[in-house]
Structures are given as structure tokens and as C-alpha cells.
Scaffold this active site. Structure first.
Site, PDB file in Angstrom:
ATOM      1  N   THR A   1     -23.160  93.535   2.932  1.00 16.79           N
ATOM      2  CA  THR A   1     -23.858  93.275   4.189  1.00 16.79           C
ATOM      3  C   THR A   1     -25.362  93.266   3.944  1.00 16.79           C
ATOM      4  OG1 THR A   1     -24.120  95.594   4.817  1.00 16.79           O
ATOM      5  CG2 THR A   1     -22.041  94.525   5.425  1.00 16.79           C
ATOM      6  N   GLU A   2     -26.091  92.820   4.951  1.00 12.84           N
ATOM      7  CA  GLU A   2     -27.546  92.850   4.851  1.00 12.84           C
ATOM      8  C   GLU A   2     -28.043  94.284   4.707  1.00 12.84           C
ATOM      9  OE1 GLU A   2     -29.088  90.655   8.158  1.00 12.84           O
ATOM     10  OE2 GLU A   2     -28.263  88.751   7.452  1.00 12.84           O
ATOM     11  N   TRP A   3     -27.395  95.218   5.411  1.00 12.03           N
ATOM     12  CA  TRP A   3     -27.782  96.626   5.291  1.00 12.03           C
ATOM     13  C   TRP A   3     -27.430  97.182   3.917  1.00 12.03           C
ATOM     14  CZ3 TRP A   3     -27.217 100.263  10.105  1.00 12.03           C
ATOM     15  CH2 TRP A   3     -28.046  99.798  11.129  1.00 12.03           C
TER      16      TRP A   3
ATOM     17  N   HIS B   1     -15.024  95.308   2.079  1.00 14.19           N
ATOM     18  CA  HIS B   1     -15.682  94.138   2.659  1.00 14.19           C
ATOM     19  C   HIS B   1     -16.788  93.616   1.755  1.00 14.19           C
ATOM     20  CE1 HIS B   1     -19.243  96.534   3.614  1.00 14.19           C
ATOM     21  NE2 HIS B   1     -18.401  97.491   3.988  1.00 14.19           N
ATOM     22  N   GLY B   2     -17.223  92.394   2.012  1.00 17.16           N
ATOM     23  CA  GLY B   2     -18.333  91.824   1.260  1.00 17.16           C
ATOM     24  C   GLY B   2     -19.649  92.529   1.578  1.00 17.16           C
TER      25      GLY B   2
ATOM     26  N   GLU C   1     -15.039 102.819   8.611  1.00 15.20           N
ATOM     27  CA  GLU C   1     -15.854 103.697   7.774  1.00 15.20           C
ATOM     28  C   GLU C   1     -16.094 105.010   8.521  1.00 15.20           C
ATOM     29  OE1 GLU C   1     -16.648 104.917   5.054  1.00 15.20           O
ATOM     30  OE2 GLU C   1     -17.894 103.299   4.198  1.00 15.20           O
TER      31      GLU C   1
END
Length: 209
Positions: A13-15, A10-11, A83
């Protein structure tokens, strides 16, 4: 007949950008992650493939849906592509996890395949789910090309599994956000063809309008 599996992370993330452990908890794609997802979508819009599968976690689904918008494929979500659950370590940086839960983080850091993080799961448990799912996908689409959006930990474990590398071997390879990886499935086996391809990201930059 072999099945060509295009496995994508996936692209961002903020985390991810903050260095937080995510596991089953979620975080939206960052601005950079949206760009990465759109770059994957643009590349896939020029490639013929039969089906689009995704982890059911939000960051993977968001990436898959942006692909779907460009290619017209329905997104088939499957929890087995998630995940690894990291239980009480989720939402912490590695430094915070080391300070608050030194024994647990120490065990987690060894990559011992059967160690279950409290409230989470082991590497082996998550890998078994992914291998089962990808095997079913391979059998369902003989002679076809299929796209799967999943996660860095899943890809890392699957890489080792496919090459026969012991799961607790220190990682000497990268698993970048939005990376493109190809495995061919045939007669119950997975063969690595391409790993860590990021050419679609180099076609654009953060400064593009």
C-alpha cells in the site's frame, strides 16, 4: 481429508511504502502493490481452487478483487481476517509512535500477546479471530484448495501459532507484501507447508511495460 489453505498477504500500500502503521485504517495499493496483486492473480489463474476469502479491509479486498477478475471466483469478505487494530498508533511511523506515545509504543514493541493498544486490540484477540475463521474455512472445504487474502500481522501471529512459537519471541522471519504461504488444515490442526514464496513476483519486474 485435509484442506489446502493458500494464505496471501495483500499487495504493497501507499502507507506501507511510507512506513506507516496501518491497523484497521486503510490506504490504497501503490503502483507496486497493484503489480504484486496482478502477479498473484496471474499465478492463481493457472491453479485450480474452490473459493476465495478476504479480510474486509480495503487493501486486502483490492488484492482479492484483482485475483477474482482473473479467476472468476466470488470474494467472500470476513472481518475476522482483518489486521490487528492499533488504535492511536495508526497512521504514525514507528519513530513518530515512539516519540509521541513512548510508553504505549514500548508495550506494543514487546509483542506481549495480551497487551491492548488504546483504541485497538491485542495480538491474542486478533489471532483468535483468524484461527476461528480459518478453522471454519477448513471444515467447510474438506479435500479442497482455498485462497485467503489477509495481512502481515495476522500471518506473523498465525505462523507462530502453528509452529508453537511463543507470540512474544522476536521475529526472525519476513512477511513480505504479496507473499504466498500454504498451511494444510486437518482434524483441527494447521500444518505449515510453504512460507514466504515470492516466485510470482520474480517473474515480472518494475520495469516491465
Amino acid at each position: 481429508m485435509k484442506t489446502e489453505l493458500i494464505l496471501l498477504r495483500h499487495g504493497e500500500t501507499e502507507w506501507n511504502s511510507l512506513g506507516l502503521l496501518q491497523g484497521h485504517r486503510d490506504s490504497p495499493l501503490s503502483t507496486e502493490g497493484l503489480r504484486q496483486a496482478d502477479a498473484l492473480a496471474a499465478r492463481l489463474s493457472t491453479l485450480s481452487f474452490s473459493a476465495l476469502y478476504s479480510s474486509d479491509l480495503g487493501r486486502a479486498l483490492e488484492t482479492a478483487r484483482r485475483i477474482s477478475t482473473r479467476t472468476g471466483h466470488e470474494v467472500h469478505a470476513d472481518a475476522r481476517l482483518r489486521e490487528r487494530g492499533l488504535g492511536l498508533l495508526e497512521g504514525l511511523t514507528r519513530d513518530e509512535a515512539r516519540q509521541r506515545h513512548p510508553d504505549i509504543f514500548g508495550e506494543y514493541s514487546t509483542n506481549a500477546p495480551d497487551y491492548v493498544v488504546p483504541g485497538g486490540e491485542s495480538v491474542s484477540q486478533r489471532l483468535n479471530h483468524a484461527v476461528e475463521c480459518l478453522g471454519e474455512v477448513g471444515q467447510r472445504h474438506p479435500g479442497e484448495r482455498v485462497v485467503v487474502v489477509t495481512h502481515g500481522g495476522v500471518l506473523s501471529s498465525f505462523f507462530r501459532h502453528s509452529l508453537g512459537i511463543p507470540p512474544n519471541t522476536p521475529r526472525a522471519f519476513s512477511v513480505r507484501n504479496a507473499c504466498w504461504n500454504q498451511f494444510d488444515y486437518q482434524q483441527g490442526s494447521f500444518v505449515l507447508v510453504t512460507w514466504g514464496d515470492l516466485t510470482h513476483l520474480r517473474a515480472t519486474s518494475r520495469d516491465d511495460p
